[in-house]
Design a protein around this motif. Sequence first.
Motif, PDB file in Angstrom:
ATOM      1  N   GLU A  77      -2.668   7.513  -1.423  1.00 49.37           N
ATOM      2  CA  GLU A  77      -3.877   6.692  -1.451  1.00 49.37           C
ATOM      3  C   GLU A  77      -4.340   6.269  -0.065  1.00 49.37           C
ATOM      4  O   GLU A  77      -5.206   5.401   0.062  1.00 49.37           O
ATOM      5  CB  GLU A  77      -3.637   5.441  -2.310  1.00 49.37           C
ATOM      6  CG  GLU A  77      -3.685   5.666  -3.804  1.00 49.37           C
ATOM      7  CD  GLU A  77      -2.394   6.254  -4.347  1.00 49.37           C
ATOM      8  OE1 GLU A  77      -1.314   5.820  -3.901  1.00 49.37           O
ATOM      9  OE2 GLU A  77      -2.482   7.135  -5.213  1.00 49.37           O
ATOM     10  N   ALA A  78      -3.778   6.863   0.973  1.00 50.92           N
ATOM     11  CA  ALA A  78      -4.121   6.446   2.338  1.00 50.92           C
ATOM     12  C   ALA A  78      -5.621   6.508   2.598  1.00 50.92           C
ATOM     13  O   ALA A  78      -6.189   5.649   3.276  1.00 50.92           O
ATOM     14  CB  ALA A  78      -3.366   7.313   3.351  1.00 50.92           C
ATOM     15  N   LYS A  79      -6.287   7.498   2.049  1.00 56.30           N
ATOM     16  CA  LYS A  79      -7.731   7.653   2.297  1.00 56.30           C
ATOM     17  C   LYS A  79      -8.547   6.519   1.697  1.00 56.30           C
ATOM     18  O   LYS A  79      -9.714   6.332   2.050  1.00 56.30           O
ATOM     19  CB  LYS A  79      -8.222   8.979   1.732  1.00 56.30           C
ATOM     20  CG  LYS A  79      -8.115   9.097   0.224  1.00 56.30           C
ATOM     21  CD  LYS A  79      -8.515  10.481  -0.259  1.00 56.30           C
ATOM     22  CE  LYS A  79      -8.367  10.611  -1.772  1.00 56.30           C
ATOM     23  NZ  LYS A  79      -8.678  11.998  -2.229  1.00 56.30           N
ATOM     24  N   LEU A  80      -7.937   5.723   0.805  1.00 60.89           N
ATOM     25  CA  LEU A  80      -8.637   4.610   0.167  1.00 60.89           C
ATOM     26  C   LEU A  80      -8.433   3.294   0.903  1.00 60.89           C
ATOM     27  O   LEU A  80      -9.055   2.288   0.550  1.00 60.89           O
ATOM     28  CB  LEU A  80      -8.160   4.453  -1.284  1.00 60.89           C
ATOM     29  CG  LEU A  80      -8.279   5.685  -2.187  1.00 60.89           C
ATOM     30  CD1 LEU A  80      -7.701   5.383  -3.559  1.00 60.89           C
ATOM     31  CD2 LEU A  80      -9.730   6.135  -2.300  1.00 60.89           C
ATOM     32  N   ALA A  81      -7.574   3.273   1.907  1.00 65.59           N
ATOM     33  CA  ALA A  81      -7.201   2.012   2.559  1.00 65.59           C
ATOM     34  C   ALA A  81      -8.381   1.393   3.299  1.00 65.59           C
ATOM     35  O   ALA A  81      -9.141   2.068   3.991  1.00 65.59           O
ATOM     36  CB  ALA A  81      -6.054   2.249   3.532  1.00 65.59           C
ATOM     37  N   THR A  82      -8.526   0.081   3.116  1.00 66.20           N
ATOM     38  CA  THR A  82      -9.556  -0.690   3.807  1.00 66.20           C
ATOM     39  C   THR A  82      -8.914  -1.910   4.453  1.00 66.20           C
ATOM     40  O   THR A  82      -7.757  -2.261   4.161  1.00 66.20           O
ATOM     41  CB  THR A  82     -10.641  -1.162   2.828  1.00 66.20           C
ATOM     42  OG1 THR A  82     -10.065  -2.135   1.929  1.00 66.20           O
ATOM     43  CG2 THR A  82     -11.227  -0.006   2.026  1.00 66.20           C
ATOM     44  N   GLN A  83      -9.678  -2.591   5.278  1.00 64.66           N
ATOM     45  CA  GLN A  83      -9.171  -3.813   5.895  1.00 64.66           C
ATOM     46  C   GLN A  83      -8.834  -4.850   4.843  1.00 64.66           C
ATOM     47  O   GLN A  83      -7.874  -5.622   4.996  1.00 64.66           O
ATOM     48  CB  GLN A  83     -10.190  -4.374   6.880  1.00 64.66           C
ATOM     49  CG  GLN A  83      -9.677  -5.574   7.666  1.00 64.66           C
ATOM     50  CD  GLN A  83      -8.422  -5.249   8.460  1.00 64.66           C
ATOM     51  OE1 GLN A  83      -8.381  -4.251   9.188  1.00 64.66           O
ATOM     52  NE2 GLN A  83      -7.394  -6.088   8.341  1.00 64.66           N
ATOM     53  N   ALA A  84      -9.581  -4.877   3.761  1.00 61.77           N
ATOM     54  CA  ALA A  84      -9.289  -5.828   2.679  1.00 61.77           C
ATOM     55  C   ALA A  84      -7.911  -5.567   2.085  1.00 61.77           C
ATOM     56  O   ALA A  84      -7.194  -6.516   1.728  1.00 61.77           O
ATOM     57  CB  ALA A  84     -10.367  -5.739   1.602  1.00 61.77           C
ATOM     58  N   HIS A  85      -7.525  -4.305   1.971  1.00 63.89           N
ATOM     59  CA  HIS A  85      -6.193  -3.981   1.442  1.00 63.89           C
ATOM     60  C   HIS A  85      -5.111  -4.425   2.422  1.00 63.89           C
ATOM     61  O   HIS A  85      -4.074  -4.963   2.004  1.00 63.89           O
ATOM     62  CB  HIS A  85      -6.087  -2.485   1.170  1.00 63.89           C
ATOM     63  CG  HIS A  85      -7.033  -1.991   0.126  1.00 63.89           C
ATOM     64  ND1 HIS A  85      -7.817  -0.871   0.286  1.00 63.89           N
ATOM     65  CD2 HIS A  85      -7.342  -2.490  -1.108  1.00 63.89           C
ATOM     66  CE1 HIS A  85      -8.546  -0.680  -0.794  1.00 63.89           C
ATOM     67  NE2 HIS A  85      -8.284  -1.654  -1.652  1.00 63.89           N
ATOM     68  N   TYR A  86      -5.338  -4.216   3.706  1.00 60.95           N
ATOM     69  CA  TYR A  86      -4.362  -4.677   4.692  1.00 60.95           C
ATOM     70  C   TYR A  86      -4.234  -6.199   4.649  1.00 60.95           C
ATOM     71  O   TYR A  86      -3.123  -6.748   4.737  1.00 60.95           O
ATOM     72  CB  TYR A  86      -4.771  -4.239   6.096  1.00 60.95           C
ATOM     73  CG  TYR A  86      -4.734  -2.742   6.335  1.00 60.95           C
ATOM     74  CD1 TYR A  86      -3.667  -1.969   5.899  1.00 60.95           C
ATOM     75  CD2 TYR A  86      -5.761  -2.116   7.029  1.00 60.95           C
ATOM     76  CE1 TYR A  86      -3.628  -0.601   6.137  1.00 60.95           C
ATOM     77  CE2 TYR A  86      -5.734  -0.746   7.276  1.00 60.95           C
ATOM     78  CZ  TYR A  86      -4.668   0.008   6.816  1.00 60.95           C
ATOM     79  OH  TYR A  86      -4.627   1.360   7.062  1.00 60.95           O
ATOM     80  N   ASP A  87      -5.350  -6.889   4.504  1.00 60.88           N
ATOM     81  CA  ASP A  87      -5.319  -8.350   4.436  1.00 60.88           C
ATOM     82  C   ASP A  87      -4.547  -8.813   3.202  1.00 60.88           C
ATOM     83  O   ASP A  87      -3.780  -9.789   3.265  1.00 60.88           O
ATOM     84  CB  ASP A  87      -6.736  -8.916   4.399  1.00 60.88           C
ATOM     85  CG  ASP A  87      -7.493  -8.712   5.709  1.00 60.88           C
ATOM     86  OD1 ASP A  87      -6.840  -8.420   6.733  1.00 60.88           O
ATOM     87  OD2 ASP A  87      -8.731  -8.837   5.697  1.00 60.88           O
ATOM     88  N   GLU A  88      -4.751  -8.117   2.100  1.00 63.41           N
ATOM     89  CA  GLU A  88      -4.034  -8.475   0.872  1.00 63.41           C
ATOM     90  C   GLU A  88      -2.536  -8.288   1.049  1.00 63.41           C
ATOM     91  O   GLU A  88      -1.724  -9.130   0.630  1.00 63.41           O
ATOM     92  CB  GLU A  88      -4.534  -7.637  -0.300  1.00 63.41           C
ATOM     93  CG  GLU A  88      -3.860  -7.982  -1.629  1.00 63.41           C
ATOM     94  CD  GLU A  88      -4.369  -7.143  -2.789  1.00 63.41           C
ATOM     95  OE1 GLU A  88      -3.946  -7.410  -3.930  1.00 63.41           O
ATOM     96  OE2 GLU A  88      -5.172  -6.211  -2.557  1.00 63.41           O
ATOM     97  N   LEU A  89      -2.148  -7.189   1.682  1.00 59.31           N
ATOM     98  CA  LEU A  89      -0.726  -6.951   1.920  1.00 59.31           C
ATOM     99  C   LEU A  89      -0.122  -8.012   2.832  1.00 59.31           C
ATOM    100  O   LEU A  89       1.010  -8.462   2.611  1.00 59.31           O
ATOM    101  CB  LEU A  89      -0.523  -5.564   2.529  1.00 59.31           C
ATOM    102  CG  LEU A  89      -0.640  -4.387   1.559  1.00 59.31           C
ATOM    103  CD1 LEU A  89      -0.740  -3.077   2.321  1.00 59.31           C
ATOM    104  CD2 LEU A  89       0.540  -4.366   0.600  1.00 59.31           C
ATOM    105  N   ALA A  90      -0.866  -8.419   3.836  1.00 60.69           N
ATOM    106  CA  ALA A  90      -0.370  -9.463   4.733  1.00 60.69           C
ATOM    107  C   ALA A  90      -0.112 -10.754   3.974  1.00 60.69           C
ATOM    108  O   ALA A  90       0.879 -11.465   4.239  1.00 60.69           O
ATOM    109  CB  ALA A  90      -1.364  -9.692   5.866  1.00 60.69           C
TER     110      ALA A  90
END
Length: 278
Positions: A77-90
């Motif tokens: 799913e790497a091609k779907l990654a957005t900054q919002a997803h990174y923020d959620e993971l953080a």
Amino acid sequence: MGNGPSSLPQLELVDSHADVDMSEFDADRSDMLARAQAAGVRQLLAIGGAPGALASAVPFAEQYDWIYAAAGIHPHEAKLATQAHYDELADLAKHPKFLAWGEIGLDYHYHHSPRDVQERVLMEQLEMARRAGRPIIIHCREAWPDCLTLLEKYWRSSGLGGIFHCFSGTLDQARRGIEMGFLISFAGNVTYPKAQNLREVAAELPLESILIETDSPFLAPQPFRGRRNEPAFVAEVARTLAPVRNLAPHEVGAATAANFRGFFGLSEIDGRRLQMRS
């Protein structure tokens, strides 16, 4: 020997990787988890879903004291990654029962995401996991040279280590991981007749570097092949590794459970309930 994992209630087991949030379990999830405990599973690491469902493992960690959570953006799913997803993971990484960042990595078998995108998303998550102080769970398929090179260059120095989930590499690749502080986790595929190479790897590694898992609902072990996999079946992985290691199944179970607890800094309270050390 009985016909199923429930015939070995004396085993102490940890399923170090299970996707218990997936729809395959919607019809009988409570019963499935009860079967896991009846089979001897004392702890389970639930893995969060794809972008859009990254927090899917957390409710299970909150509901069950013996379940912990992890999450990360899978290479598919790497091609779907957005900054919002990174923020959620953080944010998820701050949860008290969030143990590890993953699964993350590289997969050159299916190419669901371009290789350069997979690498970029992996690198971003390595940096985030380092900042969060969390070990990582690595998915690597047909990408070992690139994956190991990246980890040795950008992750080894973190000192946080991780898990090579559903290990499929060589003995040399496993040893390179161990040198970086990784545990090597064997899944249901180690039980398959054609997986002698994996059993030979398992025979040579230090026992203190081994984990077992199901990768449920995928990769059901040989006695249940063709069926939906579930955490109770991790007993079959212990049974398969036992003769390989010249140990009894309960010794493999106890050792791999202790490895899991030791790696994540967990202390046993009453044989079922585990909590993080302060």
